[in-house]
Design a protein around this motif. Structure first.
Motif, PDB file in Angstrom:
ATOM      1  N   ASP B  61       0.861  -1.187   0.000  1.00  0.00           N
ATOM      2  CA  ASP B  61       0.000   0.000   0.000  1.00  0.00           C
ATOM      3  C   ASP B  61       0.898   1.238   0.000  1.00  0.00           C
ATOM      4  OD1 ASP B  61      -1.726   2.013   0.352  1.00  0.00           O
ATOM      5  OD2 ASP B  61      -2.865   1.053   1.986  1.00  0.00           O
ATOM      6  N   ILE B  62       1.179   1.717  -1.196  1.00  0.00           N
ATOM      7  CA  ILE B  62       2.167   2.788  -1.290  1.00  0.00           C
ATOM      8  C   ILE B  62       1.649   4.083  -0.674  1.00  0.00           C
ATOM      9  CG2 ILE B  62       1.512   3.453  -3.630  1.00  0.00           C
ATOM     10  CD1 ILE B  62       4.540   3.917  -4.096  1.00  0.00           C
ATOM     11  N   ALA B  63       0.320   4.296  -0.742  1.00  0.00           N
ATOM     12  CA  ALA B  63      -0.239   5.541  -0.186  1.00  0.00           C
ATOM     13  C   ALA B  63      -0.015   5.584   1.324  1.00  0.00           C
ATOM     14  CB  ALA B  63      -1.728   5.625  -0.510  1.00  0.00           C
ATOM     15  N   LEU B  64      -0.357   4.474   1.993  1.00  0.00           N
ATOM     16  CA  LEU B  64      -0.169   4.414   3.443  1.00  0.00           C
ATOM     17  C   LEU B  64       1.302   4.626   3.804  1.00  0.00           C
ATOM     18  CD1 LEU B  64      -1.150   3.831   6.300  1.00  0.00           C
ATOM     19  CD2 LEU B  64      -0.846   1.399   5.832  1.00  0.00           C
ATOM     20  N   VAL B 113       2.395  -1.074  11.806  1.00  0.00           N
ATOM     21  CA  VAL B 113       1.615  -2.228  12.252  1.00  0.00           C
ATOM     22  C   VAL B 113       0.393  -2.402  11.358  1.00  0.00           C
ATOM     23  CG1 VAL B 113       0.199  -3.127  14.133  1.00  0.00           C
ATOM     24  CG2 VAL B 113       2.419  -2.083  14.620  1.00  0.00           C
ATOM     25  N   MET B 114      -0.283  -1.263  11.027  1.00  0.00           N
ATOM     26  CA  MET B 114      -1.436  -1.346  10.129  1.00  0.00           C
ATOM     27  C   MET B 114      -1.035  -1.978   8.812  1.00  0.00           C
ATOM     28  SD  MET B 114      -3.424   2.112  10.949  1.00  0.00           S
ATOM     29  CE  MET B 114      -3.714   2.687   9.292  1.00  0.00           C
ATOM     30  N   GLU B 115       0.086  -1.549   8.294  1.00  0.00           N
ATOM     31  CA  GLU B 115       0.520  -2.089   7.009  1.00  0.00           C
ATOM     32  C   GLU B 115       0.771  -3.590   7.109  1.00  0.00           C
ATOM     33  OE1 GLU B 115       4.110  -0.428   5.470  1.00  0.00           O
ATOM     34  OE2 GLU B 115       3.441  -0.849   3.421  1.00  0.00           O
ATOM     35  N   ILE B 117      -0.672  -5.619   8.940  1.00  0.00           N
ATOM     36  CA  ILE B 117      -1.934  -6.346   9.015  1.00  0.00           C
ATOM     37  C   ILE B 117      -2.571  -6.476   7.640  1.00  0.00           C
ATOM     38  CG2 ILE B 117      -4.269  -6.281   9.991  1.00  0.00           C
ATOM     39  CD1 ILE B 117      -3.050  -4.905  12.439  1.00  0.00           C
ATOM     40  N   HIS B 118      -2.447  -5.441   6.815  1.00  0.00           N
ATOM     41  CA  HIS B 118      -3.181  -5.454   5.556  1.00  0.00           C
ATOM     42  C   HIS B 118      -2.404  -5.988   4.375  1.00  0.00           C
ATOM     43  CE1 HIS B 118      -6.476  -3.561   7.450  1.00  0.00           C
ATOM     44  NE2 HIS B 118      -5.762  -2.516   7.828  1.00  0.00           N
ATOM     45  N   ILE B 119      -1.109  -6.158   4.556  1.00  0.00           N
ATOM     46  CA  ILE B 119      -0.277  -6.485   3.402  1.00  0.00           C
ATOM     47  C   ILE B 119      -0.606  -7.872   2.857  1.00  0.00           C
ATOM     48  CG2 ILE B 119       1.593  -7.630   4.555  1.00  0.00           C
ATOM     49  CD1 ILE B 119       3.506  -5.914   3.015  1.00  0.00           C
ATOM     50  N   GLY B 120      -0.360  -8.042   1.552  1.00  0.00           N
ATOM     51  CA  GLY B 120      -0.674  -9.335   0.950  1.00  0.00           C
ATOM     52  C   GLY B 120       0.474 -10.330   0.956  1.00  0.00           C
ATOM     53  N   ALA B 121       1.571 -10.017   1.594  1.00  0.00           N
ATOM     54  CA  ALA B 121       2.710 -10.942   1.570  1.00  0.00           C
ATOM     55  C   ALA B 121       2.974 -11.470   2.971  1.00  0.00           C
ATOM     56  CB  ALA B 121       3.954 -10.228   1.055  1.00  0.00           C
ATOM     57  N   THR B 136      12.137  -3.943   7.350  1.00  0.00           N
ATOM     58  CA  THR B 136      11.237  -2.964   7.974  1.00  0.00           C
ATOM     59  C   THR B 136      11.087  -3.285   9.465  1.00  0.00           C
ATOM     60  OG1 THR B 136       9.333  -4.268   7.324  1.00  0.00           O
ATOM     61  CG2 THR B 136       9.954  -2.470   5.869  1.00  0.00           C
ATOM     62  N   GLY B 137      11.157  -4.576   9.805  1.00  0.00           N
ATOM     63  CA  GLY B 137      11.062  -4.934  11.215  1.00  0.00           C
ATOM     64  C   GLY B 137      12.257  -4.406  11.998  1.00  0.00           C
ATOM     65  N   MET B 138      13.442  -4.564  11.402  1.00  0.00           N
ATOM     66  CA  MET B 138      14.641  -4.036  12.066  1.00  0.00           C
ATOM     67  C   MET B 138      14.539  -2.523  12.204  1.00  0.00           C
ATOM     68  SD  MET B 138      17.823  -6.181  10.540  1.00  0.00           S
ATOM     69  CE  MET B 138      18.744  -4.760  10.038  1.00  0.00           C
ATOM     70  N   HIS B 139      14.034  -1.897  11.150  1.00  0.00           N
ATOM     71  CA  HIS B 139      13.900  -0.440  11.205  1.00  0.00           C
ATOM     72  C   HIS B 139      12.890  -0.040  12.284  1.00  0.00           C
ATOM     73  CE1 HIS B 139      12.310   3.513   9.954  1.00  0.00           C
ATOM     74  NE2 HIS B 139      13.589   3.756   9.743  1.00  0.00           N
ATOM     75  N   GLY B 140      11.775  -0.783  12.323  1.00  0.00           N
ATOM     76  CA  GLY B 140      10.781  -0.500  13.348  1.00  0.00           C
ATOM     77  C   GLY B 140      11.363  -0.631  14.744  1.00  0.00           C
ATOM     78  N   LEU B 141      12.197  -1.661  14.922  1.00  0.00           N
ATOM     79  CA  LEU B 141      12.846  -1.822  16.231  1.00  0.00           C
ATOM     80  C   LEU B 141      13.729  -0.625  16.549  1.00  0.00           C
ATOM     81  CD1 LEU B 141      14.005  -5.532  16.538  1.00  0.00           C
ATOM     82  CD2 LEU B 141      12.340  -4.291  17.930  1.00  0.00           C
ATOM     83  N   HIS B 142      14.397  -0.127  15.524  1.00  0.00           N
ATOM     84  CA  HIS B 142      15.240   1.056  15.744  1.00  0.00           C
ATOM     85  C   HIS B 142      14.390   2.254  16.151  1.00  0.00           C
ATOM     86  CE1 HIS B 142      18.589  -1.149  14.055  1.00  0.00           C
ATOM     87  NE2 HIS B 142      19.386  -0.124  14.290  1.00  0.00           N
TER      88      HIS B 142
END
Ligand code: HEM
Ligand SMILES: [Cu+2]
Lengths: 560, 194
Positions: B61-64, B113-115, B117-121, B136-142
Motif C-alpha cells: 500500500d504505497i499511499a499508506l 503495524v497497520m501495514e 496487518i493489511h499487506i498481501g505478503a 522494515t522490522g529491524m527499522h521499526g525496532l530502531h
C-alpha cells in the motif's frame, strides 16, 4: 596533540574524572574497567576455551586414527568438528588477539591511560563468556553439524543447537563490534603528544587496521546469522530455493565478511611479530612504512576476494577470473611483509628467546600457509582440492602456524608486563620445539592427503589414507603436550618466574618504560614522544639474555 | 622509543569526553549501517537473480507508506527544532518539540503495524517477504528503541542532567534519530519505488 588538549578542556576539571583505583576484589578483578585487567580476563577466558576446543580436536584425531569404526558416530563427529572450528575461530584466536593482547598492550604503546570507552570495554568482555557457554550448551540440544561455516541446507536441518550456535556467535559479534569501535576511537583520539602515525609501534598499526574489520565484518556476519536464525525459528524464507530463497545467498553473506575476518585473525599477529623480531635482533624494523601500508592494502583487498571460497559452488565462470586475480594480488603485500621481516633479521644481533623462536617459527610456517593460499586461488587447482584435507592444511598453517604462533610469541614477550615476572625460558624452549614438531607433523601430511583426495568433514575414509592419518594423530598429541606445557609455564611463572623489572628485553616501545606489572592509569605523567619506535642505535649494556638471567635480574632503567 | 616526560604536561583524561563519544557513536552508526546494507544487498541480489517476487507482485500500500514516511520525516524536523531550541536555551520549547517527536515516532510505528496487518505478503513467501519483514522490522525496532532513547533524554533533561554547554547526550539522540530517517529513505525506495 591538539585533539587531546581539546578533549581535556571539553571534559571539565581533572579532579572530577580521574577515578581512584577500586579496592574491592569484584571491582578490581571481575568487573574491572581497567584495560589491562580486561585484556588479561580475555586471555584467561580464551585459554580456557582453548582447552575445550583442544579436547574436541583430539577427539577428531582419535576418531581418524582408524579409517572406519572410530569412537564416534558420524553425527557426533559432525558436532565435534563444528564446535571445534567455531571455538577456535571465535572464542580463542579472535579474542586472544584483539580483546586480549590488543587491550593489554596497545593503549600503553600509544601513551594512553585507558581505552576511549572503559565501560563499553567491560561490557564487551562480559558478553564473551556467556556466548562461549551458549555455544557449548548447544551440545545438550544437538550441536551444529555443518562445520564452522554452517552452509544451508544442512544447517537448516540441524537440531536446535544450530540456532543456539547462531545466537552465540551473534553475541560474540556484538562484543567484537564494540571492541572495534572502542579501539578505533582510542587510536584516533588518544595518542600521547608526539605519537604521530609514523611513530606508532607496528602492533598498534595491526590493531588499527584490524579495528575497522572487527567493526564492519562482524556486523555483517551478524546479518547472516540473524537471517539463518529467523529462517530456522520462524520459517522466514531466506535460504530455501523452493520459496525463492537460495543457499548460495548464505555463502555470499558469510564469506563477504568471513574472508575479511581471517585478516582479523592474522593482522594483529603480524603486529606482534613486528615487535618481537626487531627487539631480539636489536635492529630497527626494515621497511616500517611498507609493513604498515601493506596491512592497509591487505585489509582493503580482503573485502574484494570473498568468492574464492565459492569457486565450486556454482559461481559464474566470468566471475572466477577476477576473483582469482584479486586473491593472488593479496600475496604481494603479504610477501612484502615477509621480505621486511627477513631483512630485519639480516645482520642483526639475534637473541634466541622463546618469544623469538616462536616468531621465527611463525615466519616459516605462515609463509608456507600463504603459498598454499596462492595455490588455492588458482581455480583449476582449487576445483581439485576444494573440500579436501588440503584446505584443512592451508587453514591450519595460517591459523595455527600463523595466528597462534603469534599469540605464543606475544605471550612470552609481554608476560612480564602482566605479572612482573618472566616465563621460564628452558620450559619455553622445550615447548617451542615440541610445538613446532608436533604442528608440522600433524598438518604437513594433510597437504598430500588432500591432494590424494581425502575429503574433510567426514568420519570415515578410504583405508589407503590410514597411515598418514595415524601420523597426524600421533603428532597432534605432541602439539597438545606443548600447549599444556606453555599453560603450565604461564601458571608456574606467576609465582616462581624470575623478576623481570620494567624492561627485561631492552625494548624501546612505551610499555617498557613503565613498571611491570603495569600500574593503574599506566603513566604518572603522559609521555611526549619525539622519535620513531625500534630505535636501537644507542649502545646498551646488554650482554645476552642467558647471562643476565644467570646473574639475577637484568640491569633496569630507573622506573618513574 | 625516545621519550621525555614533562612534569607539566596536562594529564590525559580517562573520561568519555564529548569528542570521543560523538566519534564512537558515528562509528556505531557505520556498523549499524552495515547490518542494514547486508540485508539490502541480499535482497537486491536475490531479486535480480529472478526469484524475488511472489506471484502477481507484492501488494504494497504505497499511499499508506508515503503518509507514514511523511510522519517520520516530520519527526526528524521536530527533533531538529528540539536540539536547536536547547542550544538557544529555550527549555520549554525544547520539551514540546521532543514530545512531538516521540508522538510522531509512535504514529509511524502504528502505521507500520497497520501495514503489516493489511499487506498481501507473508514472511515465509520468499525472498521478498523475508527481506521486507526483516528490514522494515529491524527499522521499526530502531524507531522503537529511539522512542525509548528520546524519552530517557527528556527525563534526564527535566532532571537537569544537561547544561546548556554540556549536552552530548542530546546531540547523540538527534544523530540517532536522523540516522533512522535516512535508513527509511533507502528502505522506502527499494521496496516501494524500485
Ligand atoms: C596469501 C594469502 C592467502 C590466500 C591467497 C588464501 C587463499 C585461500 C583460498 C582460495 C581458500 C579457499 C579454498 C577452498 O575452500 O577451496 C582459502 C581457504 C581458507 N583460508 Fe586462506 N588464503 C590466504 C591466507 C589466509 C590467512 C592469512 C588466513 C587466516 C589467518 C586464511 C584462512 C583460511 C581459512 C580459514 C580457509 C578455509 C575456509 C573453510 O573452512 O572452508 N587464509 N584460502
Ligand atoms: Cu578467503
Amino acid at each position: 596533540m591538539a585533539a587531546i588538549t581539546a578533549s581535556v578542556n571539553a571534559g571539565g576539571g581533572l579532579a572530577d574524572h580521574i577515578h581512584p583505583e577500586p579496592q574491592g576484589f569484584f571491582r578490581k578483578y571481575v568487573f574491572s574497567i581497567d584495560h589491562k585487567i580486561i585484556g588479561i580476563q580475555y586471555m584467561i577466558t580464551a585459554f580456557l576455551f582453548m582447552i575445550l576446543g583442544g579436547m574436541l580436536a583430539e577427539l577428531i584425531r582419535v576418531q581418524l586414527m582408524k579409517a572406519s569404526g572410530g569412537i564416534m558416530t558420524p553425527d557426533t563427529y559432525n558436532e565435534v568438528y563444528s564446535v571445534h572450528g567455531s571455538t577456535m575461530v571465535w572464542l580463542v584466536i579472535i579474542p586472544l588477539l584483539t580483546g586480549g593482547f590488543g587491550n593489554l598492550i596497545f593503549p600503553v604503546q600509544i601513551g594512553a591511560r585507558d581505552v576511549a570507552f572503559p565501560w563499553l570495554n567491560m561490557l564487551s568482555f562480559w558478553l564473551f563468556p556467556p556466548a562461549g557457554l551458549m555455544l557449548y550448551a548447544s551440545f545438550l540440544m544437538g550441536a551444529p553439524t555443518a562445520g564452522w561455516t554452517e552452509y544451508p541446507p544442512m544447517s537448516l536441518q540441524g537440531a536446535a543447537g544450530t540456532s543456539m550456535w547462531a545466537a552465540a556467535i551473534f553475541l560474540i559479534g556484538v562484543s567484537s563490534t564494540m571492541t572495534g569501535i572502542n579501539f578505533l576511537v582510542t587510536i584516533l583520539k588518544m595518542r600521547a603528544p608526539g605519537m604521530t602515525f609514523t611513530r606508532m609501534p607496528l602492533f598498534v598499526w595491526g590493531q588499527f587496521v584490524t579495528a575497522p574489520l572487527l567493526m564492519i565484518a562482524t556486523t555483517a556476519l551478524g546479518a547472516a546469522l540473524a537471517a539463518l536464525f529467523v529462517q530456522r525459528q520462524f520459517g522466514v524464507a531466506f535460504f530455501d530455493p523452493t520459496r525463492g530463497g537460495s543457499p548460495l545467498l548464505w555463502q555470499h553473506m558469510f564469506w563477504f565478511y568471513s574472508h575479511p575476518a581471517v585478516y582479523i585473525m592474522i593482522l594483529p599477529a603480524f603486529g606482534i611479530i613486528s615487535e618481537v623480531l626487531p627487539t631480539f635482533s636489536r635492529k630497527p624494523i626494515f621497511g616500517y612504512k611498507m609493513i604498515a601500508f601493506s596491512s592497509c592494502a591487505i585489509a582493503i583487498l580482503g573485502f574484494m576476494v570473498w568468492a574464492h571460497h565459492m569457486f565450486t559452488s556454482g559461481l559464474a565462470p566470468a566471475l572466477q577470473l577476477p576473483f582469482m586475480v584479486l586473491t593472488m594480488l593479496i600475496a604481494i603485500p603479504t610477501g612484502i611483509k615477509i621480505f621486511s621481516w627477513v631483512a630485519t633479521l639480516w645482520g642483526g644481533v639475534i637473541r634466541m628467546t622463546t618469544s623469538m623462536m616462536f616468531a621465527l617459527g611463525f615466519l616459516a610456517t605462515f609463509t608456507l600457509g600463504g603459498i598454499t593460499g596462492v595455490f588455492l586461488a588458482a581455480v583449476p587447482f582449487d576445483l581439485h582440492v576444494h573440500g579436501t584435507y588440503f584446505i584443512v592444511a592451508h587453514l591450519h598453517y595460517v591459523l595455527v602456524g600463523g595466528s597462534l604462533m603469534g599469540v605464543l610469541a606475544g605471550l612470552f614477550y609481554w608476560y612480564p608486563k602482566m605479572t612482573g615476572r618472566l616465563m621460564n625460558e628452558k620450559l619455553g624452549h622445550w615447548a617451542f620445539w615440541l610445538f613446532f614438531i608436533g604442528f608440522n607433523g600433524t598438518f604437513l601430511p594433510m597437504h598430500w592427503l588432500g591432494i590424494w583426495g581425502q575429503p574433510r568433514r567426514v568420519a570415515v575414509y578410504d583405508p589407503q589414507f590410514q597411515g598418514w592419518n595415524q601420523v597426524a594423530s600421533w603428532f597432534s598429541f605432541v602439539m597438545t603436550a606443548a600447549l599444556v606445557l606453555v599453560l603450565f609455564n604461564a601458571l608456574w611463572s606467576i609465582r616462581r618466574g624470575k623478576k623481570s623489572g620494567p624492561n627485561p628485553w631492552n625494548a624501546r616501545t612505551l610499555e617498557w618504560q613503565i613498571p611491570s606489572p603495569m600500574p593503574y592509569y599506566n603513566f604518572k605523567h603522559v609521555p611526549s614522544v619525539f622519535a620513531a619506535p625500534y630505535d636501537f642505535a644507542e649502545p646498551l649494556p646488554y650482554k645476552g639474555l642467558e647471562e643476565e638471567l644467570k646473574g639475577g635480574p637484568p640491569p633496569v632503567p630507573a622506573a618513574h | 622509543m625516545a621519550v621525555a616526560t614533562l612534569a607539566h604536561e596536562p594529564d590525559q583524561l580517562y573520561v568519555e569526553t564529548r569528542e570521543l563519544r560523538i566519534q564512537g557513536f558515528l562509528l556505531f552508526m557505520v556498523s549499524d549501517l552495515v547490518l542494514f546494507s547486508s540485508f539490502i544487498f541480499a535482497y537486491l541480489y536475490m531479486r535480480n537473480s529472478g526469484q524475488g517476487w511472489p506471484a502477481g507482485g507484492p501488494k504494497l500500500d504505497i499511499a499508506l507508506a508515503a503518509l507514514n514516511s511523511i510522519v517520520l520525516f516530520g519527526s526528524g524536523a521536530t527533533m531538529h527544532f528540539a536540539l536547536e531550541n536547547w542550544k538557544h536555551r529555550n527549555f520549554s520549547k525544547f520539551a514540546n518539540w521532543i514530545v512531538m517527536t516521540i508522538i510522531l515516532g509512535a504514529g509511524f510505528l502504528s502505521g507500520q503495524v497497520m501495514e503489516y496487518i493489511h499487506i498481501g505478503a507473508r514472511w515465509s513467501d520468499g525472498i521478498f517477504g523475508a527481506s521486507f519483514y526483516t528490514l522494515t522490522g529491524m527499522h521499526g525496532l530502531h524507531v522503537f528503541a529511539g522512542i525509548i532513547y528520546l524519552t530517557v533524554l527528556l527525563l534526564q533533561a527535566l532532571q537537569g542532567k544537561y547544561t546548556f554547554t554540556k549536552y552530548t547526550g542530546l546531540t547523540l539522540g538527534t544523530l540517532y534519530w536522523h540516522f533512522v530517517d535516512v535508513i527509511w529513505v533507502v528502505l522506502f525506495s527499494i521496496f516501494y519505488l524500485l
